[in-house]
Design a protein around this motif. Structure first.
Motif, PDB file in Angstrom:
ATOM      1  N   GLY A  85      -2.013 -25.323 -35.081  1.00 40.96           N
ATOM      2  CA  GLY A  85      -1.056 -24.387 -34.507  1.00 40.96           C
ATOM      3  C   GLY A  85      -0.131 -23.697 -35.484  1.00 40.96           C
ATOM      4  O   GLY A  85       0.536 -22.728 -35.126  1.00 40.96           O
ATOM      5  N   TYR A  86      -0.040 -24.192 -36.716  1.00 34.95           N
ATOM      6  CA  TYR A  86       0.852 -23.545 -37.678  1.00 34.95           C
ATOM      7  C   TYR A  86       0.158 -22.383 -38.390  1.00 34.95           C
ATOM      8  O   TYR A  86      -1.070 -22.302 -38.450  1.00 34.95           O
ATOM      9  CB  TYR A  86       1.400 -24.574 -38.684  1.00 34.95           C
ATOM     10  CG  TYR A  86       2.562 -25.331 -38.072  1.00 34.95           C
ATOM     11  CD1 TYR A  86       3.845 -24.808 -38.137  1.00 34.95           C
ATOM     12  CD2 TYR A  86       2.356 -26.502 -37.366  1.00 34.95           C
ATOM     13  CE1 TYR A  86       4.908 -25.459 -37.529  1.00 34.95           C
ATOM     14  CE2 TYR A  86       3.410 -27.160 -36.748  1.00 34.95           C
ATOM     15  CZ  TYR A  86       4.676 -26.630 -36.841  1.00 34.95           C
ATOM     16  OH  TYR A  86       5.726 -27.260 -36.222  1.00 34.95           O
TER      17      TYR A  86
ATOM     18  N   TYR B 165       4.071 -20.090 -36.591  1.00 39.32           N
ATOM     19  CA  TYR B 165       2.911 -20.535 -35.803  1.00 39.32           C
ATOM     20  C   TYR B 165       1.806 -19.493 -35.839  1.00 39.32           C
ATOM     21  O   TYR B 165       2.039 -18.323 -36.152  1.00 39.32           O
ATOM     22  CB  TYR B 165       3.333 -20.800 -34.355  1.00 39.32           C
ATOM     23  CG  TYR B 165       4.510 -21.723 -34.242  1.00 39.32           C
ATOM     24  CD1 TYR B 165       4.370 -23.082 -34.550  1.00 39.32           C
ATOM     25  CD2 TYR B 165       5.760 -21.250 -33.865  1.00 39.32           C
ATOM     26  CE1 TYR B 165       5.461 -23.947 -34.465  1.00 39.32           C
ATOM     27  CE2 TYR B 165       6.858 -22.103 -33.785  1.00 39.32           C
ATOM     28  CZ  TYR B 165       6.688 -23.448 -34.081  1.00 39.32           C
ATOM     29  OH  TYR B 165       7.764 -24.282 -34.009  1.00 39.32           O
ATOM     30  N   GLN B 166       0.583 -19.948 -35.475  1.00 40.01           N
ATOM     31  CA  GLN B 166      -0.530 -19.021 -35.335  1.00 40.01           C
ATOM     32  C   GLN B 166      -0.100 -17.871 -34.422  1.00 40.01           C
ATOM     33  O   GLN B 166       0.479 -18.096 -33.369  1.00 40.01           O
ATOM     34  CB  GLN B 166      -1.737 -19.741 -34.687  1.00 40.01           C
ATOM     35  CG  GLN B 166      -2.313 -20.858 -35.518  1.00 40.01           C
ATOM     36  CD  GLN B 166      -3.218 -20.370 -36.632  1.00 40.01           C
ATOM     37  OE1 GLN B 166      -3.790 -19.296 -36.545  1.00 40.01           O
ATOM     38  NE2 GLN B 166      -3.329 -21.179 -37.683  1.00 40.01           N
TER      39      GLN B 166
ATOM     40  N   VAL C 107       1.418 -30.518 -31.494  1.00 40.23           N
ATOM     41  CA  VAL C 107       2.324 -29.498 -32.021  1.00 40.23           C
ATOM     42  C   VAL C 107       2.815 -28.655 -30.858  1.00 40.23           C
ATOM     43  O   VAL C 107       2.027 -28.173 -30.053  1.00 40.23           O
ATOM     44  CB  VAL C 107       1.622 -28.603 -33.073  1.00 40.23           C
ATOM     45  CG1 VAL C 107       2.471 -27.370 -33.386  1.00 40.23           C
ATOM     46  CG2 VAL C 107       1.345 -29.399 -34.342  1.00 40.23           C
TER      47      VAL C 107
ATOM     48  N   THR D 221       4.800 -25.312 -29.866  1.00 41.64           N
ATOM     49  CA  THR D 221       5.327 -24.033 -30.326  1.00 41.64           C
ATOM     50  C   THR D 221       6.127 -23.435 -29.169  1.00 41.64           C
ATOM     51  O   THR D 221       6.134 -23.994 -28.068  1.00 41.64           O
ATOM     52  CB  THR D 221       4.185 -23.074 -30.729  1.00 41.64           C
ATOM     53  OG1 THR D 221       3.572 -22.562 -29.550  1.00 41.64           O
ATOM     54  CG2 THR D 221       3.144 -23.784 -31.594  1.00 41.64           C
ATOM     55  N   PRO D 222       6.822 -22.325 -29.381  1.00 42.22           N
ATOM     56  CA  PRO D 222       7.625 -21.771 -28.277  1.00 42.22           C
ATOM     57  C   PRO D 222       6.796 -21.462 -27.028  1.00 42.22           C
ATOM     58  O   PRO D 222       7.308 -21.520 -25.915  1.00 42.22           O
ATOM     59  CB  PRO D 222       8.222 -20.493 -28.871  1.00 42.22           C
ATOM     60  CG  PRO D 222       8.282 -20.764 -30.344  1.00 42.22           C
ATOM     61  CD  PRO D 222       7.063 -21.593 -30.644  1.00 42.22           C
TER      62      PRO D 222
ATOM     63  N   TRP E  66      -0.320 -27.684 -28.750  1.00 44.35           N
ATOM     64  CA  TRP E  66      -1.628 -27.915 -29.366  1.00 44.35           C
ATOM     65  C   TRP E  66      -1.862 -29.417 -29.414  1.00 44.35           C
ATOM     66  O   TRP E  66      -1.083 -30.155 -30.023  1.00 44.35           O
ATOM     67  CB  TRP E  66      -1.664 -27.357 -30.802  1.00 44.35           C
ATOM     68  CG  TRP E  66      -1.516 -25.884 -30.920  1.00 44.35           C
ATOM     69  CD1 TRP E  66      -0.430 -25.134 -30.573  1.00 44.35           C
ATOM     70  CD2 TRP E  66      -2.483 -24.960 -31.442  1.00 44.35           C
ATOM     71  NE1 TRP E  66      -0.664 -23.806 -30.852  1.00 44.35           N
ATOM     72  CE2 TRP E  66      -1.911 -23.679 -31.386  1.00 44.35           C
ATOM     73  CE3 TRP E  66      -3.777 -25.112 -31.963  1.00 44.35           C
ATOM     74  CZ2 TRP E  66      -2.579 -22.541 -31.825  1.00 44.35           C
ATOM     75  CZ3 TRP E  66      -4.447 -23.979 -32.405  1.00 44.35           C
ATOM     76  CH2 TRP E  66      -3.857 -22.707 -32.326  1.00 44.35           C
TER      77      TRP E  66
END
Lengths: 199, 96
Positions: free
Chosen positions: A183-184, A196-197, B74, B76-77, B81
């Protein structure tokens, strides 16, 4: 031994406006880790560059220390939003390590003792932008901060500055590393807030 | 809606909606009671027994036997994931 200070930014306080977007200033040095801390003896340490043709270039700890040292003072930016200014390091530039390496590769996959990996374009490791550092703040680099030696690529988010660095594979095609495969962002420019991606 | 093509012998992923929905509902109740098998050493044990490193850009859960990464999460906003490639399987107990 040549001592240079590329990227010296001085010790003046920076305002939040001078930090990359979304970052806050810290004076601590937070320890982030995705696994147990490897305890590497310097006698057992080795750094390897492997080209896209499979050719290996190796340095023992002693051979690494014999290379010209540099003392970069740089700002660092963690993707978890802390930034730390004017950090002082000592190490060997990737320019020196890659000087005799023949390659047509465009990408690098950095790997560490303990299994961590991170990817970045080879162009971001050269021209005074990256070092393998073994001292921080005038002392040996502590294991929790990546000692005996870590990568330092301060213009990208700090997850790219792999702790406990063991080697670099030079690749024709980009290959995502540990966080980049979950995801990064592949590149991670803090000034463009590429966390992030898709950022 | 599931699309069934009689020529291929399989249905599309919409068929998973019910079973996976049930699974994630059970996981939501108590994931720590679920058991997993390490893809590296084969050790089997409850999720609650994993060694979790959470001072990191994501959560990393390692096998308590061999330190192999069994699970990564993970957030994210706008997405989560989940990487379970370090597990052979994750077993969640259901009602009989």
């Amino acid at each position: 031994m040549g001592i240079v200070s590329p990227g010296f930014h001085g010790r003046r306080r920076k305002s939040a406006a001078e930090l990359p977007p979304g970052q806050y200033l810290t004076n601590d040095f937070p320890v982030l880790s995705a696994g147990p801390t490897p305890r590497m003896r310097e006698d057992d340490w080795e750094f390897t560059v492997t080209t896209e043709t499979g050719r290996e270039h190796r340095w023992t700890w002693r051979e690494f220390l014999d290379l010209p040292a540099e003392t970069p003072t740089v700002d660092i930016h963690c993707v978890t939003k802390w930034s730390k200014l004017a950090t002082e390091w000592e190490g060997v530039s990737l320019d020196a390590l890659l000087a005799d390496v023949e390659t047509e590769a465009d990408f690098a996959l950095v790997h560490s003792y303990g299994g961590y990996t991170t990817n970045l374009p080879l162009a971001d490791l050269v021209e005074g932008q990256a070092w393998i550092v073994h001292r921080y703040n005038g002392e040996e680099l502590a294991p929790e901060h990546g000692g005996p030696a870590r990568l330092l690529v301060p213009h990208l988010y700090f997850w790219k500055s792999a702790k406990w660095v063991h080697g670099i594979r030079l690749l024709t095609d980009d290959e995502p590393g540990f966080w980049e495969s979950a995801g990064y962002h592949d590149y991670g420019d803090p000034w463009r807030e590429q966390r992030y991606q898709g950022d | 809606m599931t699309a069934r093509d009689t020529g291929t012998g399989y249905v599309d992923g919409n068929a998973l909606a019910g079973p996976l929905g049930e699974l994630f509902a059970l996981v939501a109740m108590d994931v720590t009671a679920a058991t997993g098998r390490c893809v590296n050493c084969g050790r089997t044990g409850p999720v609650a027994a994993l060694a979790v490193y959470d001072r990191a850009p994501g959560m990393v859960a390692r096998c308590p036997g061999c330190d192999h990464v069994m699970l990564r999460l993970v957030r994210t906003p706008d997405a989560a994931w989940l990487d379970l490639s370090g597990m052979v399987w994750l077993r969640v107990t259901t009602e009989r």
